[in-house]
Design a protein around this motif. Sequence first.
Motif, PDB file in Angstrom:
ATOM      1  N   VAL A 223       0.830  -1.204   0.000  1.00 42.37           N
ATOM      2  CA  VAL A 223       0.000   0.000   0.000  1.00 42.37           C
ATOM      3  C   VAL A 223       0.866   1.257   0.000  1.00 42.37           C
ATOM      4  O   VAL A 223       0.594   2.208  -0.729  1.00 42.37           O
ATOM      5  N   GLY A 224       1.920   1.237   0.811  1.00 41.03           N
ATOM      6  CA  GLY A 224       2.716   2.451   1.007  1.00 41.03           C
ATOM      7  C   GLY A 224       4.095   2.401   0.393  1.00 41.03           C
ATOM      8  O   GLY A 224       5.036   3.013   0.916  1.00 41.03           O
ATOM      9  N   ARG A 225       4.245   1.691  -0.747  1.00 35.19           N
ATOM     10  CA  ARG A 225       5.563   1.524  -1.362  1.00 35.19           C
ATOM     11  C   ARG A 225       6.241   2.872  -1.618  1.00 35.19           C
ATOM     12  O   ARG A 225       7.400   3.081  -1.241  1.00 35.19           O
ATOM     13  N   ASP A 226       5.541   3.791  -2.276  1.00 35.22           N
ATOM     14  CA  ASP A 226       6.142   5.084  -2.606  1.00 35.22           C
ATOM     15  C   ASP A 226       6.485   5.865  -1.340  1.00 35.22           C
ATOM     16  O   ASP A 226       7.490   6.587  -1.292  1.00 35.22           O
ATOM     17  N   TYR A 227       5.630   5.739  -0.332  1.00 40.44           N
ATOM     18  CA  TYR A 227       5.887   6.421   0.944  1.00 40.44           C
ATOM     19  C   TYR A 227       7.194   5.925   1.553  1.00 40.44           C
ATOM     20  O   TYR A 227       8.035   6.725   1.987  1.00 40.44           O
ATOM     21  N   TYR A 228       7.379   4.600   1.577  1.00 34.09           N
ATOM     22  CA  TYR A 228       8.585   4.032   2.186  1.00 34.09           C
ATOM     23  C   TYR A 228       9.831   4.371   1.370  1.00 34.09           C
ATOM     24  O   TYR A 228      10.899   4.630   1.932  1.00 34.09           O
ATOM     25  N   GLY A 233      14.800   7.474   1.022  1.00 37.57           N
ATOM     26  CA  GLY A 233      15.592   8.499   0.346  1.00 37.57           C
ATOM     27  C   GLY A 233      15.843   9.703   1.233  1.00 37.57           C
ATOM     28  O   GLY A 233      16.956  10.223   1.312  1.00 37.57           O
ATOM     29  N   LYS A 234      14.789  10.147   1.925  1.00 39.95           N
ATOM     30  CA  LYS A 234      14.927  11.296   2.815  1.00 39.95           C
ATOM     31  C   LYS A 234      15.852  10.973   3.984  1.00 39.95           C
ATOM     32  O   LYS A 234      16.604  11.838   4.450  1.00 39.95           O
ATOM     33  N   LEU A 235      15.820   9.719   4.452  1.00 42.69           N
ATOM     34  CA  LEU A 235      16.694   9.295   5.539  1.00 42.69           C
ATOM     35  C   LEU A 235      18.161   9.435   5.143  1.00 42.69           C
ATOM     36  O   LEU A 235      18.969  10.033   5.869  1.00 42.69           O
ATOM     37  N   PHE A 236      18.512   8.903   3.976  1.00 43.51           N
ATOM     38  CA  PHE A 236      19.904   8.981   3.527  1.00 43.51           C
ATOM     39  C   PHE A 236      20.314  10.421   3.250  1.00 43.51           C
ATOM     40  O   PHE A 236      21.448  10.822   3.533  1.00 43.51           O
ATOM     41  N   GLY A 238      19.083  13.042   4.752  1.00 42.01           N
ATOM     42  CA  GLY A 238      19.215  13.680   6.052  1.00 42.01           C
ATOM     43  C   GLY A 238      20.510  13.313   6.753  1.00 42.01           C
ATOM     44  O   GLY A 238      21.177  14.175   7.341  1.00 42.01           O
ATOM     45  N   VAL A 239      20.896  12.048   6.678  1.00 42.79           N
ATOM     46  CA  VAL A 239      22.143  11.605   7.302  1.00 42.79           C
ATOM     47  C   VAL A 239      23.338  12.301   6.656  1.00 42.79           C
ATOM     48  O   VAL A 239      24.244  12.789   7.335  1.00 42.79           O
ATOM     49  N   GLY A 240      23.320  12.363   5.310  1.00 42.28           N
ATOM     50  CA  GLY A 240      24.423  13.020   4.606  1.00 42.28           C
ATOM     51  C   GLY A 240      24.504  14.502   4.936  1.00 42.28           C
ATOM     52  O   GLY A 240      25.595  15.051   5.114  1.00 42.28           O
ATOM     53  N   ASN A 241      23.340  15.137   5.023  1.00 44.13           N
ATOM     54  CA  ASN A 241      23.314  16.565   5.337  1.00 44.13           C
ATOM     55  C   ASN A 241      23.800  16.820   6.766  1.00 44.13           C
ATOM     56  O   ASN A 241      24.581  17.742   7.017  1.00 44.13           O
ATOM     57  N   PHE A 242      23.356  15.969   7.703  1.00 43.74           N
ATOM     58  CA  PHE A 242      23.737  16.170   9.098  1.00 43.74           C
ATOM     59  C   PHE A 242      25.217  15.903   9.333  1.00 43.74           C
ATOM     60  O   PHE A 242      25.815  16.468  10.258  1.00 43.74           O
ATOM     61  N   ALA A 300      16.852  13.992  -7.393  1.00 42.83           N
ATOM     62  CA  ALA A 300      18.078  13.206  -7.562  1.00 42.83           C
ATOM     63  C   ALA A 300      19.284  14.113  -7.775  1.00 42.83           C
ATOM     64  O   ALA A 300      20.336  13.931  -7.149  1.00 42.83           O
ATOM     65  N   LEU A 301      19.139  15.118  -8.641  1.00 44.91           N
ATOM     66  CA  LEU A 301      20.241  16.049  -8.897  1.00 44.91           C
ATOM     67  C   LEU A 301      20.604  16.835  -7.644  1.00 44.91           C
ATOM     68  O   LEU A 301      21.778  17.087  -7.362  1.00 44.91           O
ATOM     69  N   SER A 302      19.590  17.217  -6.880  1.00 45.66           N
ATOM     70  CA  SER A 302      19.825  17.957  -5.644  1.00 45.66           C
ATOM     71  C   SER A 302      20.628  17.120  -4.652  1.00 45.66           C
ATOM     72  O   SER A 302      21.583  17.599  -4.034  1.00 45.66           O
ATOM     73  N   THR A 303      20.245  15.861  -4.502  1.00 48.76           N
ATOM     74  CA  THR A 303      20.920  14.988  -3.549  1.00 48.76           C
ATOM     75  C   THR A 303      22.353  14.689  -3.986  1.00 48.76           C
ATOM     76  O   THR A 303      23.260  14.643  -3.153  1.00 48.76           O
TER      77      THR A 303
END
Length: 316
Positions: A223-228, A233-236, A238-242, A300-303
Amino acid sequence: MVSIPLKRLLPGLVIGPAAWLGPYIAASSLFLPALIQQINSENKIELVALFSTCGMVVAAVSNMVAGLLSDRTRSRFGKRTPWIVGGAFFFMIAMILASMANSVPPLLAAWMLGQVALNFIVAPMVAWLDFAPENGRGTASGAYGGLGMALGNNGFTIIAAAFLGNFRLGFIIFGIITFVGTFIAVAIVREPGNLNEAVAVKAEKKEKFQLKEVLTIFPKWSVGRDYYLALIGKLFQGVGNFAITGYLLYIMTDFLNKGASGTQTSIQLINTIMLIFGIAMGFIAGPISDKFNVLKLPVALSTISLGIGALSLFFL
């Protein structure tokens, strides 16, 4: 869904996120590392990582719980306002408690309280975007994610750098800023009451809150594939930014060997540049994405750009 005129909503969508994000970024990237260094300089690198990891877990859970609870709230102030104001108040208290900590355990406890309180601002406030009229949602999103977030991410850090010599006072002042700024934002938006809103089925039994209701926050993968995927993606990202922002103070002092004055000046310069580009991209990125109907490629380009910027510290 009741809409709120943009002349009220837009100022709230700028002041609101700036009021919670700015003090949080200032505390996490400057005041917290400075206090940890004072308390336990030998283990400061590991302790910053510990605080970040614990904060991430607590924030992830409390954010979703806050969203669930605010969705179910009925009050004359609306669904979101009571939680936003309450979260801002307890975040201020957490920052004051952090300023008084002289050892790691009470500091960690205050920081975790702050993470919970912060996410009871964040989750309900994002839902303010739903109050935008149909023909003004792009503008509302730009105000929140562009100007508001840019001011919070970088604008406050420019000011916070001046408190590096008295970071305990910085905790207190920026905690108060969160409460006052958030209160001003909700006063401007004036969310309509929802006492007459249709109550969910079996609402009369809501006091018997069950754990399985909380578990419905996490949908199945089917149900939530895109959400996960977005979450991962946001997790990685965020870790890189922090890895940069969380250790920026130590990068300046220990890696680039700058003194107190040089550290303050460099941090202010970096954040001034980022503020200018952040505001500019807030106005540019959305329209370009809409015009060419692309969402994933800019992300993708931003990350990738973020990664190149982080690696430059290693290569240069």
